[in-house]
Design a protein around this motif. Structure first.
Motif, mmCIF file in Angstrom:
data_model
loop_
_atom_site.group_PDB
_atom_site.id
_atom_site.type_symbol
_atom_site.label_atom_id
_atom_site.label_comp_id
_atom_site.label_asym_id
_atom_site.label_seq_id
_atom_site.Cartn_x
_atom_site.Cartn_y
_atom_site.Cartn_z
ATOM 1 N N GLY A 69 2.158 -38.330 -36.822
ATOM 2 C CA GLY A 69 0.937 -38.586 -37.641
ATOM 3 C C GLY A 69 -0.514 -38.364 -37.102
ATOM 4 N N TYR A 70 -0.699 -37.642 -36.183
ATOM 5 C CA TYR A 70 -1.976 -37.427 -35.830
ATOM 6 C C TYR A 70 -2.018 -36.004 -35.181
ATOM 7 C CZ TYR A 70 -0.088 -38.561 -31.092
ATOM 8 O OH TYR A 70 0.290 -38.582 -29.854
ATOM 9 N N ARG A 95 -3.255 -43.055 -34.904
ATOM 10 C CA ARG A 95 -1.608 -42.871 -34.829
ATOM 11 C C ARG A 95 -0.868 -43.855 -35.483
ATOM 12 N NH1 ARG A 95 -4.216 -41.435 -30.372
ATOM 13 N NH2 ARG A 95 -3.655 -39.802 -28.953
ATOM 14 N N GLN A 96 0.194 -43.560 -35.692
ATOM 15 C CA GLN A 96 1.085 -44.322 -36.620
ATOM 16 C C GLN A 96 1.490 -45.606 -36.176
ATOM 17 O OE1 GLN A 96 1.680 -43.747 -39.767
ATOM 18 N NE2 GLN A 96 0.659 -41.806 -39.741
ATOM 19 N N ARG A 151 -5.513 -41.057 -41.238
ATOM 20 C CA ARG A 151 -4.469 -40.096 -40.451
ATOM 21 C C ARG A 151 -3.259 -40.981 -40.327
ATOM 22 N NH1 ARG A 151 -7.714 -38.544 -34.809
ATOM 23 N NH2 ARG A 151 -9.098 -37.125 -35.742
ATOM 24 N N THR A 152 -3.321 -42.191 -40.836
ATOM 25 C CA THR A 152 -2.292 -43.230 -40.408
ATOM 26 C C THR A 152 -2.035 -43.860 -41.950
ATOM 27 O OG1 THR A 152 -1.210 -44.807 -39.099
ATOM 28 C CG2 THR A 152 -3.528 -45.074 -39.739
ATOM 29 N N ARG A 202 -0.742 -47.012 -41.428
ATOM 30 C CA ARG A 202 -0.564 -48.209 -41.272
ATOM 31 C C ARG A 202 -2.083 -48.672 -41.645
ATOM 32 N NH1 ARG A 202 -3.058 -49.444 -36.270
ATOM 33 N NH2 ARG A 202 -3.260 -47.453 -34.962
ATOM 34 N N TYR A 239 -9.957 -42.165 -38.628
ATOM 35 C CA TYR A 239 -8.407 -42.632 -38.130
ATOM 36 C C TYR A 239 -7.868 -43.186 -39.264
ATOM 37 C CZ TYR A 239 -10.986 -42.215 -33.530
ATOM 38 O OH TYR A 239 -11.595 -41.847 -32.278
#
Length: 163
Positions: free
Chosen positions: A19-20, A93-94, A150-151, A153, A147
């Motif tokens: 995921g990034y 990040r995930q 990118r995720t 969450r 950010y």
């Protein structure tokens, strides 16, 4: 597109499977840079390391949820009244950063702002508080908005209240 070591090609989309973008900083590099930042901050009582990317930084010490040992990380912060606010972005990040998982297991933390150390209680912001603070957070450091894209969450916002 896969980035080949030694190649000058630049990928246009994430391909690393977590995921990034593959060209972002590796977790091992983040840990090393964080360790150096923390040491400089501690040795100089915040004279060096208290500012990064034109923002104030603090040191957050959590207790490892598995190890039981203290772990300290430098984090950008903003203030909300008498509370400090930190963001568990982990570069989009995930998964959540370890420090966030640690404080969800044990919300009793230690904070160092410049040369002042104090015990604090960590609490994840409610969705309403997060929505209220998010514009200020992204204005303080625009990277947080990137950010979040990118995720999948929702990046946690955390209040640190002095005890």
């Amino acid at each position: 597109m896969v980035l080949v070591k030694g190649s000058n090609s630049c990928p246009t989309e994430p391909t690393d499977g977590v995921g990034y973008p593959p060209w972002s900083v590796r977790e091992s590099s983040i840990r090393r840079l964080s360790r150096i930042h923390r040491l400089l901050f501690e040795v100089t009582a915040g004279v060096i390391g208290r500012r990064l990317v034109a923002n104030d930084m603090l040191l957050l010490t959590t207790i490892g949820r598995r190890s039981g040992k203290p772990h300290t990380v430098p984090l950008l912060y903003i203030e909300d009244g008498d509370r400090f606010v930190v963001i568990a972005s982990f570069g989009g990040r995930q998964h959540h950063p370890a420090w966030y998982l640690n404080l969800t297991a044990n919300p009793n933390v230690e904070v160092q702002v410049r040369n002042r150390r104090f015990p604090a209680l960590a609490m994840t912001a409610s969705p309403e508080d997060r929505s209220r603070l998010w514009p200020q957070i992204t204005e303080t450091y625009r990277g947080y908005a990137a950010y979040q894209t990118r995720t999948d969450r929702t990046i946690p916002v955390v209040f640190l209240s002095s005890l």
